[in-house]
Write an enzyme that holds these catalytic residues in place. Sequence first.
Site, PDB file in Angstrom:
ATOM      1  N   ILE A  54     -25.350 -36.825  -2.552  1.00  0.00           N
ATOM      2  CA  ILE A  54     -24.152 -35.794  -2.700  1.00  0.00           C
ATOM      3  C   ILE A  54     -22.996 -36.662  -2.363  1.00  0.00           C
ATOM      4  O   ILE A  54     -22.530 -37.824  -1.559  1.00  0.00           O
ATOM      5  CB  ILE A  54     -24.170 -34.448  -2.152  1.00  0.00           C
ATOM      6  CG1 ILE A  54     -24.001 -34.588  -0.783  1.00  0.00           C
ATOM      7  CG2 ILE A  54     -25.703 -33.788  -2.457  1.00  0.00           C
ATOM      8  CD1 ILE A  54     -23.853 -33.284  -0.067  1.00  0.00           C
ATOM      9  N   ASP A  55     -21.500 -36.243  -3.055  1.00  0.00           N
ATOM     10  CA  ASP A  55     -20.540 -37.152  -2.785  1.00  0.00           C
ATOM     11  C   ASP A  55     -20.066 -36.939  -1.415  1.00  0.00           C
ATOM     12  O   ASP A  55     -20.337 -36.106  -0.538  1.00  0.00           O
ATOM     13  CB  ASP A  55     -19.223 -36.411  -3.623  1.00  0.00           C
ATOM     14  CG  ASP A  55     -19.604 -36.522  -4.899  1.00  0.00           C
ATOM     15  OD1 ASP A  55     -20.184 -37.700  -5.581  1.00  0.00           O
ATOM     16  OD2 ASP A  55     -18.876 -35.955  -5.606  1.00  0.00           O
ATOM     17  N   ARG A  56     -19.209 -37.759  -0.836  1.00  0.00           N
ATOM     18  CA  ARG A  56     -19.023 -38.138   0.503  1.00  0.00           C
ATOM     19  C   ARG A  56     -17.998 -36.686   1.008  1.00  0.00           C
ATOM     20  O   ARG A  56     -18.311 -36.132   2.055  1.00  0.00           O
ATOM     21  CB  ARG A  56     -17.883 -39.171   0.521  1.00  0.00           C
ATOM     22  CG  ARG A  56     -17.262 -39.558   2.106  1.00  0.00           C
ATOM     23  CD  ARG A  56     -16.552 -40.278   1.888  1.00  0.00           C
ATOM     24  NE  ARG A  56     -15.834 -40.768   3.497  1.00  0.00           N
ATOM     25  CZ  ARG A  56     -15.226 -41.891   3.829  1.00  0.00           C
ATOM     26  NH1 ARG A  56     -15.161 -42.564   2.956  1.00  0.00           N
ATOM     27  NH2 ARG A  56     -14.928 -41.978   4.918  1.00  0.00           N
TER      28      ARG A  56
END
Length: 229
Positions: A54-56
Amino acid sequence: QSLLSRVVYEDEGLLVVNKPSGIAVHGGSGVAYGLIEALRAATGKKYLELIHRIDRDTSGLVMISKKRSTLKLLQDLLREHKIQKTYAAIVKGQVSLDQQLIDAPLFRYELANGERRVRVSKEGKPSKTEWNVVERFKAATLVHASPLSGRTHQIRVHTAHAGHPIACDDKYGEATFDGKMRGLGLQRLFLHASRLTFRHPVEQKDMTMEAPLDPHLQALLNKLDSDKS
């Protein structure tokens, strides 16, 4: 220590962690240390591998395998779209339809500085996101979004494409709306991987894992709610 306290589920082959916002899932591209490296250090386990990413800036559930066999089984389930992921997001404006399928191909490209971006384009890969309205506020809507394909930044680009960018999205957001949300105390992207539903390939049972919203996000919801009345 704090990361281990965020473990939501664990068995012989699988670890599920509620990742905080602001930490990348793995090191690289200017980040020396990510979630997976931190977990290897904290647990002392040599073999820990990310099952997905998942995105940062997104918080929430991340699945990590403790065995090669588990990695393969769960990645197969992901490829076959047999793991349902649900994300909670605050988006700009009032979403009119209670349920919607956004079907728009996504094309990945790089900026001059090497940063990855995504846009809707006919040249892109087929991408679909389902979203449901949970609650409407004066100037924002709480939605639950489920990506039916696993593209980079998919929910962020699809919601923006639909005219409802996610609150405090530094890549695809809308400045005036973000300013309002920051004024209410929001300091990060309001996107949270809140639920995973799948049939466990080893345990052979149906599982639903949930991660509550961080207090920071819940505080914003409470403010939006009190402004409504």
